[in-house]
Design a protein around this motif. Structure first.
Motif, PDB file in Angstrom:
ATOM      1  N   ASP A 187       0.618  -1.331   0.020  1.00 48.97           N
ATOM      2  CA  ASP A 187       0.195  -0.026  -0.042  1.00 48.97           C
ATOM      3  C   ASP A 187       0.817   1.219  -0.024  1.00 48.97           C
ATOM      4  O   ASP A 187       0.355   2.058  -0.762  1.00 48.97           O
ATOM      5  CB  ASP A 187      -0.823   0.005   1.063  1.00 48.97           C
ATOM      6  N   GLY A 188       1.993   1.299   0.852  1.00 46.47           N
ATOM      7  CA  GLY A 188       2.538   2.497   0.987  1.00 46.47           C
ATOM      8  C   GLY A 188       3.497   2.733  -0.286  1.00 46.47           C
ATOM      9  O   GLY A 188       3.852   3.795  -0.748  1.00 46.47           O
ATOM     10  N   HIS A 189       3.881   1.605  -0.758  1.00 45.26           N
ATOM     11  CA  HIS A 189       4.935   1.710  -2.116  1.00 45.26           C
ATOM     12  C   HIS A 189       3.863   2.007  -3.417  1.00 45.26           C
ATOM     13  O   HIS A 189       4.512   2.966  -3.850  1.00 45.26           O
ATOM     14  CB  HIS A 189       5.262   0.353  -2.403  1.00 45.26           C
ATOM     15  N   TRP A 190       2.647   1.575  -3.681  1.00 45.37           N
ATOM     16  CA  TRP A 190       2.258   2.196  -4.889  1.00 45.37           C
ATOM     17  C   TRP A 190       1.752   3.605  -4.602  1.00 45.37           C
ATOM     18  O   TRP A 190       1.689   4.332  -5.383  1.00 45.37           O
ATOM     19  CB  TRP A 190       0.985   1.213  -5.261  1.00 45.37           C
ATOM     20  N   ARG A 191       1.458   4.165  -3.261  1.00 44.01           N
ATOM     21  CA  ARG A 191       1.039   5.577  -3.110  1.00 44.01           C
ATOM     22  C   ARG A 191       2.218   6.092  -3.542  1.00 44.01           C
ATOM     23  O   ARG A 191       2.189   7.386  -4.016  1.00 44.01           O
ATOM     24  CB  ARG A 191       0.418   5.794  -1.699  1.00 44.01           C
ATOM     25  N   ALA A 192       3.481   5.787  -2.867  1.00 45.87           N
ATOM     26  CA  ALA A 192       4.779   6.445  -3.301  1.00 45.87           C
ATOM     27  C   ALA A 192       4.942   6.775  -4.863  1.00 45.87           C
ATOM     28  O   ALA A 192       5.222   7.683  -5.231  1.00 45.87           O
ATOM     29  CB  ALA A 192       5.757   6.003  -2.481  1.00 45.87           C
ATOM     30  N   ARG A 193       4.642   5.867  -5.241  1.00 42.39           N
ATOM     31  CA  ARG A 193       4.940   5.684  -6.932  1.00 42.39           C
ATOM     32  C   ARG A 193       3.755   6.583  -7.687  1.00 42.39           C
ATOM     33  O   ARG A 193       4.148   7.493  -8.417  1.00 42.39           O
ATOM     34  CB  ARG A 193       4.638   4.203  -7.524  1.00 42.39           C
ATOM     35  N   ALA A 194       2.670   6.686  -7.046  1.00 42.58           N
ATOM     36  CA  ALA A 194       1.824   7.489  -7.702  1.00 42.58           C
ATOM     37  C   ALA A 194       1.800   8.926  -7.353  1.00 42.58           C
ATOM     38  O   ALA A 194       1.798   9.743  -8.106  1.00 42.58           O
ATOM     39  CB  ALA A 194       0.212   7.059  -7.029  1.00 42.58           C
ATOM     40  N   ALA A 195       2.469   9.236  -6.077  1.00 40.61           N
ATOM     41  CA  ALA A 195       2.787  10.554  -5.583  1.00 40.61           C
ATOM     42  C   ALA A 195       3.845  11.094  -6.559  1.00 40.61           C
ATOM     43  O   ALA A 195       3.962  12.334  -7.148  1.00 40.61           O
ATOM     44  CB  ALA A 195       3.116  10.684  -4.305  1.00 40.61           C
ATOM     45  N   HIS A 196       4.825  10.211  -6.891  1.00 37.50           N
ATOM     46  CA  HIS A 196       6.042  10.608  -7.784  1.00 37.50           C
ATOM     47  C   HIS A 196       5.381  11.244  -9.243  1.00 37.50           C
ATOM     48  O   HIS A 196       5.885  12.068  -9.579  1.00 37.50           O
ATOM     49  CB  HIS A 196       6.969   9.435  -7.987  1.00 37.50           C
ATOM     50  N   LEU A 197       4.580  10.281  -9.635  1.00 35.25           N
ATOM     51  CA  LEU A 197       3.951  10.538 -10.935  1.00 35.25           C
ATOM     52  C   LEU A 197       3.079  11.985 -10.890  1.00 35.25           C
ATOM     53  O   LEU A 197       3.244  12.585 -11.849  1.00 35.25           O
ATOM     54  CB  LEU A 197       3.207   9.508 -11.481  1.00 35.25           C
ATOM     55  N   ALA A 198       2.319  12.103  -9.898  1.00 34.15           N
ATOM     56  CA  ALA A 198       1.408  13.305  -9.826  1.00 34.15           C
ATOM     57  C   ALA A 198       2.083  14.594  -9.543  1.00 34.15           C
ATOM     58  O   ALA A 198       1.877  15.657  -9.952  1.00 34.15           O
ATOM     59  CB  ALA A 198       0.679  13.193  -8.354  1.00 34.15           C
ATOM     60  N   ASN A 199       3.451  14.612  -9.181  1.00 30.44           N
ATOM     61  CA  ASN A 199       4.383  15.825  -8.979  1.00 30.44           C
ATOM     62  C   ASN A 199       5.273  15.964 -10.283  1.00 30.44           C
ATOM     63  O   ASN A 199       6.195  16.503 -10.297  1.00 30.44           O
ATOM     64  CB  ASN A 199       5.178  15.628  -7.813  1.00 30.44           C
ATOM     65  N   GLY A 200       5.244  14.970 -11.188  1.00 32.40           N
ATOM     66  CA  GLY A 200       6.096  14.961 -12.428  1.00 32.40           C
ATOM     67  C   GLY A 200       5.505  15.713 -13.525  1.00 32.40           C
ATOM     68  O   GLY A 200       4.442  16.551 -13.424  1.00 32.40           O
ATOM     69  N   PRO A 201       6.379  15.761 -14.620  1.00 38.32           N
ATOM     70  CA  PRO A 201       6.073  16.695 -15.813  1.00 38.32           C
ATOM     71  C   PRO A 201       4.957  15.845 -16.792  1.00 38.32           C
ATOM     72  O   PRO A 201       5.458  15.016 -17.460  1.00 38.32           O
ATOM     73  CB  PRO A 201       7.308  16.670 -16.365  1.00 38.32           C
ATOM     74  N   THR A 202       3.814  16.191 -16.337  1.00 38.70           N
ATOM     75  CA  THR A 202       2.551  15.604 -16.782  1.00 38.70           C
ATOM     76  C   THR A 202       2.831  15.308 -18.582  1.00 38.70           C
ATOM     77  O   THR A 202       2.283  14.556 -19.221  1.00 38.70           O
ATOM     78  CB  THR A 202       1.301  15.959 -16.692  1.00 38.70           C
ATOM     79  N   VAL A 203       3.163  16.641 -19.039  1.00 36.54           N
ATOM     80  CA  VAL A 203       3.270  16.770 -20.430  1.00 36.54           C
ATOM     81  C   VAL A 203       3.977  15.999 -20.975  1.00 36.54           C
ATOM     82  O   VAL A 203       4.018  15.132 -22.338  1.00 36.54           O
ATOM     83  CB  VAL A 203       3.643  18.156 -20.997  1.00 36.54           C
ATOM     84  N   ALA A 204       5.270  15.663 -20.395  1.00 39.59           N
ATOM     85  CA  ALA A 204       6.507  14.446 -21.075  1.00 39.59           C
ATOM     86  C   ALA A 204       5.647  13.387 -20.601  1.00 39.59           C
ATOM     87  O   ALA A 204       6.033  12.415 -21.484  1.00 39.59           O
ATOM     88  CB  ALA A 204       7.556  14.986 -19.997  1.00 39.59           C
ATOM     89  N   TYR A 205       5.130  12.839 -19.593  1.00 42.71           N
ATOM     90  CA  TYR A 205       4.541  11.786 -19.298  1.00 42.71           C
ATOM     91  C   TYR A 205       3.386  11.491 -20.696  1.00 42.71           C
ATOM     92  O   TYR A 205       3.596  10.299 -21.039  1.00 42.71           O
ATOM     93  CB  TYR A 205       3.646  11.469 -18.129  1.00 42.71           C
ATOM     94  N   ARG A 206       2.777  12.219 -21.054  1.00 39.02           N
ATOM     95  CA  ARG A 206       1.774  12.053 -22.134  1.00 39.02           C
ATOM     96  C   ARG A 206       2.641  11.904 -23.453  1.00 39.02           C
ATOM     97  O   ARG A 206       2.216  10.949 -24.122  1.00 39.02           O
ATOM     98  CB  ARG A 206       0.748  13.572 -22.361  1.00 39.02           C
TER      99      ARG A 206
END
Length: 258
Positions: A187-206
């Motif tokens: 639970d803590g791991h996937w939440r940390a992974r999700a937080a990393h992406l949420a704080n990342g460069p969304t346009v680059a991810y797209r």
């Protein structure tokens, strides 16, 4: 829409969509598919990353064969075309990253729902099974597309024909999923992974998602052209300028997704 078969919550840019029929191992019925489609469509405009997970001991046990009609009377072609296809396309075409956090068993269409995400993170106690031939069917919900690309033709064929159950570790070793995490840390791991992406460069991810997906149908020249076009757009973005400034100033970047 008021959700009943799923739950939906947003916190700090992460939309958590939880399959919430634990009494039937989160089997997919018409209502759940409609709610999932609505939630994913909604989350695209409200969040910077989407996580799909399950309530209880399973991620998803697949199609609910007791969904208001006997199995013999189930119009599977209609269900796939009208209910599964829009849902899976919404996940596949989603402009923000989608994580499947597989907390337990993922079987049949439930396994392929998980595999449709950009990243699959599984608890090490989770299992995956293409259970279709056990009831006289073939893999659907995108399984015949994802499996050969993820695990290779020979393993995809074996999984489809024998309907063997494989562990999260085996799925990881075969390249089917991104991570297999100890249950105690899941639970803590996937939440940390999700937080990393949420704080990342969304346009680059797209752009990453588009480039990798289109690579399946492009030849090298077309792919190089696509890379140049997408990178040119990213070079004009706020996030690129912020990333460079943060690097030069030796600080963490503050990406805004634009």
């Amino acid at each position: 829409m008021t959700f009943q078969a799923i739950s939906y919550a947003i916190e700090e840019g992460v939309a958590q969509i939880t399959l919430n029929r634990p009494d039937v191992m989160n089997a997919l019925n018409t209502q759940m598919r409609a709610e999932l489609h609505e939630a994913i469509t909604r989350a695209q405009t409200e969040a910077r990353v989407i996580v799909i997970t399950g309530a209880g001991r399973a991620f998803c046990s697949g199609q609910d064969l007791g969904d208001g009609v006997s199995a013999a009377g189930l119009d599977l072609e209609r269900v796939l075309r009208e209910e599964y296809e829009p849902l899976l396309k919404a996940i596949y075409d989603c402009p923000v990253p989608v994580i499947s956090a597989v907390n337990g068993a993922a079987a049949g269409a439930g396994a392929n729902l998980a595999l449709a995400a950009d990243v699959v993170i599984a608890a090490d106690t989770a299992v995956f099974v293409q259970a279709f031939t056990r009831i006289g069917l073939m893999p659907d919900a995108g399984g015949t597309y994802w499996l050969p690309r993820q695990v290779g033709f020979a393993r995809a064929m074996g999984l489809a024909l024998f309907a063997d159950t494989i562990t999260a570790q085996q799925a990881l070793d075969w390249g089917m999923i991104w991570e297999a995490v100890p249950q105690s840390e899941f639970d803590g791991h996937w939440r940390a992974r999700a937080a990393h992406l949420a704080n990342g460069p969304t346009v680059a991810y797209r752009a990453v998602k588009r480039a990798l997906r289109e690579s399946y149908s492009n030849d090298p020249a077309a792919q190089l052209e696509l890379e140049a076009a997408l990178q040119g757009e990213l070079g004009k973005s706020h996030d690129f300028r912020e990333g460079v400034m943060a690097f030069l100033e030796k600080r963490a970047p503050r990406f805004e997704g634009r």
